[in-house]
Motif scaffolding. Structure first.
Motif: not given
Length: 692
Positions: A209-212, A243-247
């Motif tokens: 959840a949070g990833l596009p 990069p996924q840490l931001a989402a």
């Protein structure tokens, strides 16, 4: 099959040795290697012949009964090694971009042999005697500037390599070089395996959840490719902060992802790094230097370790102050006293949304790969330098993902070939890079063929390739290296293109990043991939403002990595840690420089610092920041010199990009800006001074 009137097609891997495609120059346009004909079985014979031929050529130069001249010694040396150049360019591109078990086995075998071969060429006493004679008489030889530079570089390379050492010292030096080469190959191989094994696999899409949606679909496709059908896999990029840490909304999953990233190579590569650092220290002492860093920097634009230390002193303090301001803003947004390392990027993204009304995920539909490439990267190159690009599907590259483009000058004359290989795959190492398949040289009659490799996740079939802003910047950056190779206009291959000091080579590529946000360029490529609508006009300015929020973090993580590299290569060998002391060694190094920030880990830790322990950046990672001083100053020059972009581009190309190492690179810099570099624009960029 046998019989009258019929014949069996020859097995391509059983043809006579003369059919080896590396044994003669390619007949394809621009000398593009004939990849359709190349088989694994061709590499070893080509390396063997290439090594033998160059040794014979070098011996012939050294044994020449005629007195040494530039032509019969220096130019003859540049002409040597044709087969070895061809096979090395193709093989090491494959070893990085499309490896397999057979390639890795041959790499492990051939790298130490090549190290020994390089020593044999550099330390050949008869050849060095001829070069020494020419060097001492260089003022009376009537050489032009490029010839003099070439003579000086060949002579310096041999002195630095130990040509003046006594035979017993040279014997030990050769042993050290071979051991270091073997260990660096081991480091890369370990890291490839560890990175693949550390991919974060989850069972359910809800966990992401949070990833596009398109990134979740890509994770499903990645899991399938890795043998985890029905699950979702996040493969790791080569640096610490993924990069996924931001989402990702799940803090526990963010922690798992960062832990997996930072844990790579710890068990396998710690001892390798220690051994490499110890051997490099011994080699430096043998060559008369106090440390590997001292030996390395002596041949860079920095010149001395004191100059690098001075740079650290100027940049670390302001970077920490800037990062503390950012950290306070994140803590306020999170409602906590302080934000941890795994959560920094997540809350940084929240702050960007709140302060700048900018959602990074909302940018992605406007950043489709093909548009970024053609209407962004290529268009910027046309705008600044006048060059044009045409895809050549008739020319076969080394992998189906790799695409070939022909490049022409503004007047229509041919310039070279650009190969773009943009997608991640299991056979490719992490990161992004540029290399050359053919090096420009008027002496050899060669125009350049350059390659850019990135690691952009490939979506499911039929889905668009949407980029984040970091990937856009990376593509512009790597293309800056490509331009450095394409614009090379020198006679001698040793001086061509990116064959410049390590702390200068990143400068042109960092300058090229400026065009990613240049209004005319951004407006052309940043369009919605479905509707074609331009990015909303307020987003670019918000993007620039948001980019500045994060400069503190970026500076600290880069400087921390540079300090780790510097410490490994400046401490005496007897102060290096044992295998179980690597973490403590890292912590002490960071603390000593004030960079032990608990929420900002280094961009690379020792176990996965391939730039340093598996590549050519040992005691040279500082070069990214050193080059950024030149970059920020040059960006200001482009904006404020009063000329058109096209006029400025011509100056930058003519005075610097085309010159390679045929003149002192800092003289090339001064030819463009008319002065020495100024730290001010970089400090302003990094939030420690007035705005640019």
């Amino acid at each position: 099959m046998t019989g009258t009137g019929s014949a069996t097609a020859p097995d391509p891997d059983r043809r006579p040795a003369t059919s080896n495609p590396f044994f003669s120059a390619s007949e394809l346009p621009y000398g593009l290697p004939p990849f359709a004909r190349i088989r694994h079985e061709h590499f070893r014979p080509a390396f063997e012949r290439g090594i033998a031929e160059q040794l014979a050529e070098v011996a012939a130069v050294g044994a020449d009964s005629e007195p040494p001249t530039f032509e019969n010694t220096v130019a003859a040396l540049e002409l040597s090694g044709a087969v070895l150049r061809r096979v090395s360019a193709v093989f090491f591109n494959k070893a990085n971009a499309d490896t397999d078990e057979a390639t890795q086995e041959l790499e492990a075998e051939i790298v130490p042999r090549l190290a020994a071969h390089e020593d044999a060429v550099l330390l050949d006493p008869a050849l060095f005697a001829r070069l020494e004679t020419l060097y001492e008489a260089r003022a009376e030889l009537g050489l032009d500037g490029e010839q003099l530079r070439l003579l000086e570089r060949h002579h310096a390379a041999r002195v630095r390599a130990g040509a003046r050492l006594v035979p017993e010292q040279q014997r030990r030096l050769r042993e050290l070089n071979a051991e270091i080469a073997t260990l660096c190959t081991d480091f890369r191989r370990n890291l490839r395996a560890d990175t693949a094994a550390a991919a974060l696999v989850v069972d359910h899409a809800e966990e992401l959840a949070g990833l596009p949606d398109d990134e979740i679909a890509t994770a499903a496709e990645n899991a399938r490719a890795l043998g985890h059908d029905g699950r979702f896999a996040l493969s790791l990029l080569n640096f610490t902060n993924q990069p996924q840490l931001a989402a990702l909304e799940d803090p526990a999953l963010r922690e798992r992802l960062l832990t997996a990233s930072m844990g790579r190579g710890g068990a396998t590569n710690g001892s390798v790094a220690i051994a490499v650092a110890r051997l490099r220290a011994e080699r430096a002492a043998l060559l008369g230097h106090s440390s590997h860093a001292s030996w390395q920097v002596a041949d860079q634009t920095a010149g001395t370790t004191d100059a690098v230390a001075e740079m650290f002193g100027k940049l670390i303090g302001p970077a920490l102050v800037h990062a503390e301001r950012e950290g306070a803003a994140l803590a306020e947004a999170a409602g906590v006293a302080e934000v941890g390392a795994a959560d920094w990027q997540f809350y940084a993204e929240r702050v960007r949304r709140q302060r700048f009304d900018l959602d990074a995920a909302a940018l992605r539909p406007y950043l489709e790969l093909e548009a970024v490439l053609r209407d962004g990267v290529f268009h910027a190159a046309t705008l600044v330098y006048g060059i044009t690009f045409a895809e050549r599907p008739d020319l076969v590259a080394y992998h189906p993902d790799a695409r070939v483009f022909e490049v022409h000058n503004a007047d229509g004359s041919p310039l070279g070939l650009y190969v773009g290989d943009f997608h991640a795959r299991e056979s490719k190492r992490g990161g992004a890079w540029m290399n050359e398949l053919v090096t420009q040289s008027h002496l050899l009659g060669q125009r350049p063929v350059v390659v850019n490799n990135l690691n952009i996740a490939k979506p499911a079939a039929g889905e668009p390739v949407l980029l984040n802003w970091s990937e856009v910047t990376t593509l512009f950056h790597e293309f800056g290296h490509a331009l450095h190779g394409l614009f090379s206009d020198v006679r001698y291959p040793l001086l061509a293109g990116t064959e410049v000091p390590r702390d200068f080579v990143e400068f042109p590529s960092q300058v090229n990043e400026m065009w990613a946000e240049w209004p005319e360029v951004l407006a052309r490529y940043a369009r919605h991939h479905r509707t074609g609508e331009p990015m909303p006009p307020e987003l670019p300015s918000r993007l620039r403002e948001a980019e500045r929020f994060g400069e503190g973090f970026d500076s600290v993580e880069h400087l921390a990595a540079a300090v780790l590299d510097w410490t490994w290569h400046t401490v005496p060998a007897d102060e290096l840690p044992t295998a179980d002391g690597v973490e403590a060694f890292e912590a002490a190094a960071l603390a000593r420089h004030g960079l032990a920030h608990p929420a900002i880990p280094p961009r690379y830790r020792t176990g996965y610092f391939a730039h340093v322990f598996g590549g050519g950046y040992a005691a040279g990672y500082y070069g990214y920041r050193w080059a950024e001083v030149l970059d920020a100053d040059t960006v200001r020059w482009f904006r404020e010199n009063g000329r058109t972009v096209r006029e400025s581009g011509e100056i930058f190309r003519r005075e610097l990009l085309s010159r390679g190492n045929s003149i002192d690179p800092m003289a090339a810099f001064r030819a463009v800006l008319g002065r020495d570099p100024d730290f001010g624009p970089l400090l302003a960029r990094r939030g420690a001074g007035p705005a640019e």
